[in-house]
Design a protein around this motif. Structure first.
Motif, PDB file in Angstrom:
ATOM      1  N   THR A  66     -25.374 -16.195  -5.760  1.00 43.53           N
ATOM      2  CA  THR A  66     -26.165 -17.288  -6.334  1.00 43.53           C
ATOM      3  C   THR A  66     -25.482 -17.865  -7.566  1.00 43.53           C
ATOM      4  OG1 THR A  66     -28.208 -16.312  -5.505  1.00 43.53           O
ATOM      5  CG2 THR A  66     -28.421 -17.890  -7.304  1.00 43.53           C
ATOM      6  N   GLU A  82     -22.566 -19.998  -6.456  1.00 38.59           N
ATOM      7  CA  GLU A  82     -23.046 -21.258  -5.888  1.00 38.59           C
ATOM      8  C   GLU A  82     -23.465 -22.233  -6.980  1.00 38.59           C
ATOM      9  OE1 GLU A  82     -26.106 -19.753  -3.358  1.00 38.59           O
ATOM     10  OE2 GLU A  82     -24.722 -19.286  -1.722  1.00 38.59           O
ATOM     11  N   ASN A  83     -24.172 -21.730  -7.987  1.00 39.80           N
ATOM     12  CA  ASN A  83     -24.620 -22.592  -9.080  1.00 39.80           C
ATOM     13  C   ASN A  83     -23.443 -23.119  -9.900  1.00 39.80           C
ATOM     14  OD1 ASN A  83     -27.299 -22.326  -8.382  1.00 39.80           O
ATOM     15  ND2 ASN A  83     -27.644 -20.589  -9.731  1.00 39.80           N
ATOM     16  N   ALA A 101     -20.449 -23.598  -8.723  1.00 39.13           N
ATOM     17  CA  ALA A 101     -19.796 -24.586  -7.859  1.00 39.13           C
ATOM     18  C   ALA A 101     -20.512 -25.932  -7.932  1.00 39.13           C
ATOM     19  CB  ALA A 101     -19.748 -24.076  -6.418  1.00 39.13           C
ATOM     20  N   VAL A 102     -21.841 -25.926  -7.911  1.00 44.22           N
ATOM     21  CA  VAL A 102     -22.614 -27.161  -8.005  1.00 44.22           C
ATOM     22  C   VAL A 102     -22.362 -27.833  -9.358  1.00 44.22           C
ATOM     23  CG1 VAL A 102     -24.969 -28.084  -8.176  1.00 44.22           C
ATOM     24  CG2 VAL A 102     -24.388 -26.493  -6.355  1.00 44.22           C
ATOM     25  N   ALA A 103     -22.342 -27.034 -10.426  1.00 46.59           N
ATOM     26  CA  ALA A 103     -22.104 -27.599 -11.755  1.00 46.59           C
ATOM     27  C   ALA A 103     -20.733 -28.260 -11.827  1.00 46.59           C
ATOM     28  CB  ALA A 103     -22.231 -26.503 -12.818  1.00 46.59           C
ATOM     29  N   SER A 143     -19.000 -29.425  -9.305  1.00 43.52           N
ATOM     30  CA  SER A 143     -19.026 -30.589  -8.426  1.00 43.52           C
ATOM     31  C   SER A 143     -19.675 -31.776  -9.138  1.00 43.52           C
ATOM     32  CB  SER A 143     -19.787 -30.254  -7.146  1.00 43.52           C
ATOM     33  OG  SER A 143     -19.824 -31.365  -6.305  1.00 43.52           O
ATOM     34  N   ASN A 144     -20.772 -31.510  -9.832  1.00 44.01           N
ATOM     35  CA  ASN A 144     -21.451 -32.576 -10.578  1.00 44.01           C
ATOM     36  C   ASN A 144     -20.563 -33.101 -11.706  1.00 44.01           C
ATOM     37  OD1 ASN A 144     -23.691 -32.364  -8.938  1.00 44.01           O
ATOM     38  ND2 ASN A 144     -24.811 -31.036 -10.347  1.00 44.01           N
TER      39      ASN A 144
END
Length: 63
Positions: free
Chosen positions: A37, A40-41, A43-45, A47-48
């Motif tokens: 988790t 994943e978080n 990676a999202v950060a 990406s943003n």
């Protein structure tokens, strides 16, 4: 007394080591979902952040 204690340690040390190894393995298995988790978080950060930087770069190019 020292010989007796040495024999007792020799008897219990393998069991203690096995118990400790099993506990570490259980802990490692239980933490894997939390690590997944977290990754994943992150990676999202990233990406943003990349999307924001890309938008800013394009805005500068278009001006």
């Amino acid at each position: 007394l020292a010989r007796k204690m040495s024999r007792q340690i020799n008897k219990t040390l393998p069991t203690a080591a096995e118990t400790l190894t099993a506990a570490i393995n259980r802990w490692a298995q239980s933490i894997k979902p939390a690590l997944a988790t977290l990754c994943e978080n992150v990676a999202v950060a990233f990406s943003n952040m990349a999307a924001g930087l890309r938008e800013e770069s394009e805005a500068v190019e278009n001006d």
